[in-house]
Scaffold this active site. Structure first.
Site, PDB file in Angstrom:
ATOM      1  N   CYS A 132      34.697   5.850 -11.035  1.00  0.00           N
ATOM      2  CA  CYS A 132      33.767   6.887 -11.493  1.00  0.00           C
ATOM      3  C   CYS A 132      34.258   7.600 -12.750  1.00  0.00           C
ATOM      4  CB  CYS A 132      33.507   7.886 -10.371  1.00  0.00           C
ATOM      5  SG  CYS A 132      34.972   8.427  -9.481  1.00  0.00           S
ATOM      6  N   HIS A 244      32.318  15.049 -11.934  1.00  0.00           N
ATOM      7  CA  HIS A 244      33.647  14.923 -12.530  1.00  0.00           C
ATOM      8  C   HIS A 244      33.613  15.448 -13.968  1.00  0.00           C
ATOM      9  CE1 HIS A 244      34.935  12.843  -9.084  1.00  0.00           C
ATOM     10  NE2 HIS A 244      35.156  11.638  -9.566  1.00  0.00           N
TER      11      HIS A 244
END
Length: 342
Positions: A132, A244
């Site tokens: 990710c 994130h």
């Protein structure tokens, strides 16, 4: 005529998001199957907001013959066993685990960055989805690399707990509640308290002092973008549920200004530039949840090196970092190779 698609690990965070995105993007489907472990067999799961429910099927008994694409989101142990079975049955696997990412016979794809690499999928009938944190970083780096050629990257990540699965999200919620009411907040999923704290460890430690998450960020970026780029990474878990963030410092071979970089990023596929030099003129994780884009902010020149820039990158890790990228790979595969949908 559409595709027959199986989602393996359909009951997990990423699997559910894959189903949501397949429905949202109106992926051309003749049939979709929700596949998971025996623990979930027979349960009903929503197919996004379509109003349709899918009955979860047991992977141990699932026959991949006749299915076009299998989107795996069940972890390396499941992919190791069942991805070759699916691929051998003629069902192309798009795997979200780390198991095949560094296999030289398996393309590692971010469609905005290296779409042509998918042409190598026939070697094993498997395509790998990157980590990710890697996915969002290379989306931001690719247009800048094309313009001025990147020599070196130093990145610090601020990774949400959803990157470690449902157990990580549960632990943040429970610890936060327990701290307020005075109950025990002993860590179980993480190595230290995550609520109201940051933990400079994502993954297991290697002999050189780096962690597995840092290693992935380095080697995957090199495989996807350019093997000559030097990369130093520090990965940190933060008390954020989804999204994130990355503070990235970039050194280029050629001269590039912050203004030039902003113009390039403004037109880059998959990128949303939000860069106002004022209070709040940037994107935070809370604002990126549910969005497809990789957001770039805080674009500025680094005066400590020749041809240096610093940027701030934020993305929904369950979407671009995992589920969205997997569905985009399926779309790319359909356009370039399978060409089954009308």
């Amino acid at each position: 005529m559409g595709y027959r698609v199986a989602v393996v690990g359909a009951t997990g965070n990423v699997g559910r998001e894959i189903l949501n995105i397949l429905a949202e993007r109106q992926f051309p489907l003749d049939e979709v199957a929700a596949v998971a472990s025996s623990r979930s067999t027979g349960n009903l799961i929503d197919f996004g907001d379509s109003g349709k429910e899918l009955k979860v099927q047991n992977i141990e008994h699932f026959d991949f013959d006749g299915w076009d694409i299998a989107l795996f989101a069940a972890g390396s142990d499941v992919s190791k066993v069942y991805a070759p079975i699916a691929a051998g049955a003629g069902c192309t696997v798009i795997d979200n685990s780390s198991f095949y990412r560094m296999d030289p016979d398996v393309p590692l794809i971010v469609p905005e960055v290296n779409p042509e690499a998918i042409d190598g999928y026939r070697a094993k009938n498997i395509v790998a989805n990157p980590n990710c944190s890697t996915a969002q970083m290379v989306v931001a780096l690719k247009p800048l690399h094309d313009a001025a050629r990147i020599k070196r990257v130093v990145v610090a990540t601020y990774q949400s707990v959803s990157g470690s699965g449902k157990a990580g999200m549960d632990e943040l919620f429970e610890q936060s509640r327990n701290i307020f009411v005075g109950d025990s907040n002993e860590p179980r999923k993480f190595t230290k308290q995550i609520a109201f704290n940051v933990i400079p460890q994502c993954g297991d430690f290697h002999d050189d002092g780096s962690t597995s998450e840092e290693w992935k960020l380095v080697v995957e970026t090199k495989k996807i973008l350019d093997s000559s780029i030097k990369i130093s990474a520090t990965c940190v878990r933060v008390p954020v549920f989804v999204g994130h963030s990355e503070a990235i410092n970039i050194e280029f071979e050629d001269e590039i200004s912050a203004d030039q970089a902003r113009e390039i990023l403004r037109e880059a596929p998959g990128v949303m530039l939000i860069d106002k030099r004022e209070d709040g003129g940037y994107v935070t994780p809370v604002e990126c949840v549910g969005e497809y884009a990789t957001f770039v902010s805080r674009v500025r020149e680094d005066p400590t090196v020749d041809n240096g820039l610093s940027i701030w990158v934020v993305s929904d890790n369950l979407r671009k970092g995992a589920a969205l990228n997997a569905v985009q790979i399926a779309e790319l595969l359909g356009r370039r190779h399978l060409q089954k949908a009308a």
